[in-house]
Scaffold this active site. Structure first.
Site, PDB file in Angstrom:
ATOM      1  N   HIS A 183       0.841  -1.197   0.000  1.00 25.60           N
ATOM      2  CA  HIS A 183       0.000   0.000   0.000  1.00 25.60           C
ATOM      3  C   HIS A 183       0.876   1.247   0.000  1.00 25.60           C
ATOM      4  CE1 HIS A 183       1.154  -0.373   4.236  1.00 25.60           C
ATOM      5  NE2 HIS A 183       0.938   0.925   4.336  1.00 25.60           N
ATOM      6  N   ASP A 224       0.769   5.208   1.834  1.00 30.11           N
ATOM      7  CA  ASP A 224       0.076   5.891   2.917  1.00 30.11           C
ATOM      8  C   ASP A 224      -0.692   7.090   2.344  1.00 30.11           C
ATOM      9  OD1 ASP A 224       1.168   4.008   4.594  1.00 30.11           O
ATOM     10  OD2 ASP A 224       2.778   5.308   5.321  1.00 30.11           O
ATOM     11  N   HIS A 269       4.852   0.065   0.028  1.00 27.50           N
ATOM     12  CA  HIS A 269       5.551  -0.751   1.017  1.00 27.50           C
ATOM     13  C   HIS A 269       4.628  -1.822   1.579  1.00 27.50           C
ATOM     14  CE1 HIS A 269       3.755   2.766   2.972  1.00 27.50           C
ATOM     15  NE2 HIS A 269       3.661   2.073   4.087  1.00 27.50           N
ATOM     16  N   ARG A 281       6.863  -8.604  15.767  1.00 25.02           N
ATOM     17  CA  ARG A 281       7.224  -7.246  15.344  1.00 25.02           C
ATOM     18  C   ARG A 281       6.191  -6.233  15.830  1.00 25.02           C
ATOM     19  NH1 ARG A 281       9.833  -4.310  11.293  1.00 25.02           N
ATOM     20  NH2 ARG A 281       8.587  -2.681  10.336  1.00 25.02           N
TER      21      ARG A 281
HETATM   22  C1  LIG Z   1      -5.082   8.392   8.838  1.00 28.89           C
HETATM   23  C2  LIG Z   1      -5.068   7.131   8.512  1.00 28.89           C
HETATM   24  C3  LIG Z   1      -3.979   6.492   7.714  1.00 28.89           C
HETATM   25  C4  LIG Z   1      -4.381   5.044   7.698  1.00 28.89           C
HETATM   26  C5  LIG Z   1      -5.869   5.141   7.730  1.00 28.89           C
HETATM   27  C6  LIG Z   1      -6.102   6.166   8.845  1.00 28.89           C
HETATM   28  C7  LIG Z   1      -5.828   5.510  10.192  1.00 28.89           C
HETATM   29  C8  LIG Z   1      -4.923   4.289  10.086  1.00 28.89           C
HETATM   30  C9  LIG Z   1      -3.870   4.335   8.983  1.00 28.89           C
HETATM   31  C10 LIG Z   1      -3.428   2.958   8.488  1.00 28.89           C
HETATM   32  C11 LIG Z   1      -2.352   2.283   9.340  1.00 28.89           C
HETATM   33  C12 LIG Z   1      -1.978   0.906   8.737  1.00 28.89           C
HETATM   34  C13 LIG Z   1      -1.764   0.982   7.223  1.00 28.89           C
HETATM   35  C14 LIG Z   1      -2.900   1.775   6.570  1.00 28.89           C
HETATM   36  C15 LIG Z   1      -2.783   1.696   5.052  1.00 28.89           C
HETATM   37  C16 LIG Z   1      -4.197   1.285   7.115  1.00 28.89           C
HETATM   38  O1  LIG Z   1      -4.852   0.371   6.711  1.00 28.89           O
HETATM   39  O2  LIG Z   1      -4.521   2.047   8.257  1.00 28.89           O
HETATM   40  C17 LIG Z   1      -2.889   3.198   7.097  1.00 28.89           C
HETATM   41  C18 LIG Z   1      -3.883   4.199   6.518  1.00 28.89           C
HETATM   42  C19 LIG Z   1      -3.407   5.000   5.314  1.00 28.89           C
HETATM   43  O3  LIG Z   1      -2.348   5.613   5.306  1.00 28.89           O
HETATM   44  O4  LIG Z   1      -4.188   5.012   4.367  1.00 28.89           O
HETATM   45  O1  LIG Z   2       4.812  -1.815  10.463  1.00 31.86           O
HETATM   46  C1  LIG Z   2       5.449  -1.409   9.503  1.00 31.86           C
HETATM   47  O2  LIG Z   2       6.629  -1.628   9.327  1.00 31.86           O
HETATM   48  C2  LIG Z   2       4.756  -0.579   8.462  1.00 31.86           C
HETATM   49  C3  LIG Z   2       3.452  -0.029   8.923  1.00 31.86           C
HETATM   50  C4  LIG Z   2       2.778   0.757   7.864  1.00 31.86           C
HETATM   51  O3  LIG Z   2       3.090   0.682   6.700  1.00 31.86           O
HETATM   52  C5  LIG Z   2       1.681   1.633   8.234  1.00 31.86           C
HETATM   53  O4  LIG Z   2       1.283   1.676   9.421  1.00 31.86           O
HETATM   54  O5  LIG Z   2       1.191   2.346   7.331  1.00 31.86           O
HETATM   55 FE   LIG Z   3       2.161   2.284   5.531  1.00 35.32          FE
END
Ligand SMILES: C=C1C[C@]23C[C@H]1CC[C@H]2[C@@]12CCC[C@@](C)(C(=O)O1)[C@H]2[C@@H]3C(=O)O
Ligand SMILES: O=C(O)CCC(=O)C(=O)O
Ligand SMILES: [Fe+2]
Length: 355
Positions: free
Chosen positions: A228, A230, A286, A296
């Protein structure tokens, strides 16, 4: 103005896309968590240190070259690490220990903090789960500001320390995000006026995510966090120094591991900075691969503009020299982009691309 959390209410999730499995109770990887291997995946499981590994640049924030180096790293790879970042190591240890305290609870205690179907905060699987037909070897705890309501459910009498640490960490991460962003803008030669910096900083959208990737009986089959990018402007990631698993996708090289460096924080470009930089900075793809012998734990902090802010290529970057630099994206509010991403995941960027 809507909050970040409200932006997510429009795409409610099913419980199966919220509740993680009980990792303590599984001895092998179930079908539901077994991902097919594709051919381009040779380095997928390679954590052997003699392999083709790559280290992302480490930038000392106290160095006089920090701006140049950070900007260059954003341009070349969209990811770098920082040292001398000013976050006390005691706070990094404390957040790690509070995260452990939560994730080592039995499943029935963790679900007391479960995210609600239309909510954005609390315990659950990753937000991106509905886009994949297999489940990830991962559980998360999302916060936007104080985690008080969820923490009180979990520890009716012992929530205080958890909340204090989470709030303190978010305050310090916010300041660090602003500092990094100011450096990046300077690198781009953008004045604070060009991006309406005071407004960008007021009511910033921020989130804190505790990530847990339990030990996995067969990491070759499992996926910790699926590929994905961010969503917001930038992400600051703290990874406990012993645990490998993060990989970034590099053009022509495939998946390469990002090794943790003690005391350093990983910074990566998100979609919104990719858009504002008019694609000069890649929004790095990533993923995470779990490990057989280490659990982890990571802590991600996400920083973006306020929900009603218009995100688009920065003026100063598109005006200069004719066609070459014409805007590559239309501008969109943070709220609309967050919702578009929640509904379309990786298709969202192409939906606002102009050329
Ligand atoms: C502000 C954010 C950013 C979110 C959504 C929301 C809260 C949690 C974040 C994450 C965290 C884990 C990876 C991700 C891809 C996910 O699934 O939740 C992130 C996402 C994003 O960067 O899109
Ligand atoms: O846990 C990790 O190393 C990456 C986490 C991540 O990509 C995320 O929280 O968006
Ligand atoms: Fe991420």
């Amino acid at each position: 103005m809507a909050t970040l959390s409200e932006a997510y209410t429009e795409t409610p999730l099913h419980l199966q896309h919220i509740i993680p499995i009980d990792f303590d109770s599984v001895e092998e990887v179930p079908q539901s968590h077994s991902w097919p291997q594709s051919d381009d995946e040779s380095p997928r499981r390679m954590f052997n240190l003699d392999g083709d590994h790559f280290s992302i640049p480490a930038i000392d924030l106290d160095s006089p070259d920090a701006i140049e180096m950070a900007g260059h790293a954003c341009k070349i790879m969209g990811i770098f690490q920082v040292t001398n970042h000013g976050i006390p190591s005691s706070l990094l240890r404390e957040i790690e220990s509070q995260a452990w305290r939560f994730f080592t609870l039995p499943a029935r205690a963790k679900v007391k903090a479960l995210r609600s179907p239309s909510g954005a905060t609390g315990y659950g699987v990753a937000r991106i789960a509905p886009f994949f037909n297999k489940f990830m070897w991962h559980e998360g705890f999302t916060m936007m500001g104080s985690p008080l309501e969820h923490a009180r459910e979990v520890w009716p009498h012992g929530y205080r320390k958890f909340c204090e640490v989470m709030e303190d960490y978010q305050d310090k991460m916010k300041a660090l995000s602003e500092r990094l962003l100011a450096m990046i803008l300077k690198y781009l030669g953008i004045s604070e006026h060009d991006v309406d910096w005071p407004r960008l900083r007021s009511n910033a959208c921020t989130a804190l995510q505790l990530n847990s990737y339990p030990r996995c009986p067969d990491p070759g089959q499992a996926m910790g966090l699926a590929p994905h990018t961010d969503t917001l402007l930038l992400t600051i990631l703290h990874q406990n120094h012993s645990a490998h698993g993060l990989q970034v996708h590099r053009e022509g090289r495939g998946w390469v591991p990002v090794f943790p460096m003690n005391g350093a924080l990983v910074v990566n470009v998100g979609d919104m900075l990719h858009i504002m930089s008019n694609a000069m900075f890649p929004s790095v793809v990533h993923r995470v691969i779990p490990s057989e012998n280490t659990h982890r734990l990571t802590v991600g902090y996400f920083y973006g503009p306020p929900t009603d802010f218009h995100v688009g290529p920065i003026h100063g970057l598109t005006q200069t020299s004719g066609q070459e630099d014409a805007a590559r994206f239309r501008s969109i509010t943070v709220k609309d982009y967050v919702q578009m991403k929640a509904k379309n995941l990786d298709k969202a960027l192409s939906m606002i691309r102009i050329r």
